[in-house]
Design an enzyme around this catalytic site. Structure first.
Site, PDB file in Angstrom:
ATOM      1  CE  LYS A  45      -3.405   2.931   0.304  1.00 42.19           C
ATOM      2  NZ  LYS A  45      -3.838   3.484  -0.727  1.00 42.19           N
ATOM      3  CG  LEU A  73      -2.162   8.462  -1.483  1.00 38.56           C
ATOM      4  CD1 LEU A  73      -1.178   9.650  -1.579  1.00 38.56           C
ATOM      5  CD2 LEU A  73      -1.655   7.161  -2.009  1.00 38.56           C
ATOM      6  CG  ASN A 128       1.228   6.597  -6.942  1.00 37.86           C
ATOM      7  OD1 ASN A 128       0.985   7.217  -7.939  1.00 37.86           O
ATOM      8  ND2 ASN A 128       0.414   6.127  -5.883  1.00 37.86           N
ATOM      9  CB  CYS A 131      -2.113   9.558  -5.727  1.00 41.39           C
ATOM     10  SG  CYS A 131      -3.705   9.063  -4.788  1.00 41.39           S
ATOM     11  CE  LYS A 166       0.377   2.643  -9.948  1.00 38.13           C
ATOM     12  NZ  LYS A 166      -0.106   1.679  -8.841  1.00 38.13           N
ATOM     13  CG  ASN A 193      -2.708   5.123 -10.143  1.00 42.18           C
ATOM     14  OD1 ASN A 193      -3.542   4.702  -9.818  1.00 42.18           O
ATOM     15  ND2 ASN A 193      -1.694   5.605  -9.245  1.00 42.18           N
ATOM     16  N   GLY A 218     -10.347  -1.345 -13.271  1.00 40.98           N
ATOM     17  CA  GLY A 218     -11.098  -2.321 -13.548  1.00 40.98           C
ATOM     18  C   GLY A 218     -10.938  -2.981 -14.997  1.00 40.98           C
ATOM     19  N   GLY A 244      -3.305  -2.225 -15.168  1.00 42.85           N
ATOM     20  CA  GLY A 244      -4.593  -1.542 -15.662  1.00 42.85           C
ATOM     21  C   GLY A 244      -5.914  -2.501 -16.217  1.00 42.85           C
TER      22      GLY A 244
END
Ligand code: SIN
Length: 304
Positions: A45, A73, A128, A131, A166, A193, A218, A244
């Protein structure tokens, strides 16, 4: 007997399947369900300098063939992750893990990467810059070439571990951001992402997610991911972790053919906690079906 081994920077993986950050906790939650040592690795995470409670609820909206999240986050902060979560990971996972790091300033990214650099079990740092659920952080670095370059350059100075940046799909030209990261010294790129999305409840006439917008993931985003991995493979020389909407062994082959060296599985874990195990089990059969003996041979093959 097919060969599923791949390498990622200095990490050698028995297979390319990696649960994506934010969909697999710290691994031990899933270790109660199956032996997670079958995974290539996993990305834990997203971790920030300070602990974060996350965004107000509701944070999730259901969609056709996907979902929207606005978690914000939520995490206990880098110190606690190192002191409390990494030892628990070590107990149940005997391979190297991927540390996913987020920040609200270049200094925060640097702080976290410098700390995590000392952790032996971390084989790779995934930075990352994508986000979509926080203000003045995350995606604001990943949607601007100069900021992406600056974060990459700064974190590379404080760690010897491979750094994968990312990236966000919420940009006009993903190749420019990927190139900026490569120029900054990135060892690889992780993409994509989530895509920014929104749902409105027609009964209440209000946004479903408290933060109004969130990241859409998804099955529905898979073609976008394949397209962006394909474009970035053409633009840079460093390896790509593709993700993805990946939910099957066939998806794994497709995104690798676009240019991914390894593959992260995200939202699928939230629908079926055994998704990664099932994909790993199906992969050899799927490779045989398409006449693939060595998985690493198909990386970027669609470009030839
Ligand atoms: C979140 O915690 O809001 C999701 C993380 C991300 O999309 O990068």
């Amino acid at each position: 007997m097919v060969d599923t081994k791949i390498s990622l920077g200095s990490m050698n993986l028995t297979n390319p399947i990696i649960p994506a950050s934010g969909t697999f906790g710290y691994g031990y939650e899933f270790a109660e369900l199956y032996d997670i040592n079958i995974l290539g690795s996993f990305s834990f995470k997203g971790t920030t300098k300070d602990p974060r409670f996350g965004n107000p609820t509701p944070r999730i909206a259901e969609c056709k063939n996907g979902m929207i999240n606005s978690v914000g986050l939520q995490n206990p902060g880098i110190e606690k992750v190192i002191a409390e979560e990494l030892p628990k990971i070590k107990d149940c996972f005997k391979k190297q893990v991927i540390a996913n790091i987020s920040g609200f300033s270049v200094d925060e990214y640097v702080y976290c990467c410098e700390k995590i650099d000392k952790e032996k079990q971390v084989g790779l740092i995934e930075v990352n810059i994508s986000c979509p659920n926080v203000h003045n952080g995350g995606m604001s670095f990943g949607t601007d070439e100069k900021s992406a370059y600056e974060v990459t350059k700064a974190v590379k100075k404080v760690t010897k571990k491979p750094v994968f940046m990312k990236l966000s799909p919420n940009v006009t030209d993903i190749t420019k951001i990927a190139k900026a990261c490569e120029e900054g010294g990135a060892d690889g790129i992780s993409l994509i992402n989530t895509l920014m999305g929104m749902r409105i409840d027609v009964k209440t006439r209000k946004c479903v997610v408290a933060n109004k917008m969130g990241g859409f993931s998804g099955d529905a985003i898979f073609p976008v991911a394949v397209r962006m991995v394909y474009q970035v493979y053409d633009a840079v020389k460093i390896p790509i972790i593709g993700m993805g909407g990946v939910s099957s062994a066939k998806d794994v082959l497709e995104i690798m053919m676009a240019g991914a060296s390894a593959v992260q599985v995200g939202a699928a874990n939230l629908i079926n906690p055994y998704a990664c195990r099932d994909i790993i089990n199906d992969l050899p059969k799927e490779m045989e079906k398409y006449g693939i003996e060595k998985l690493s041979d198909i990386i970027g093959i669609a470009h030839r």
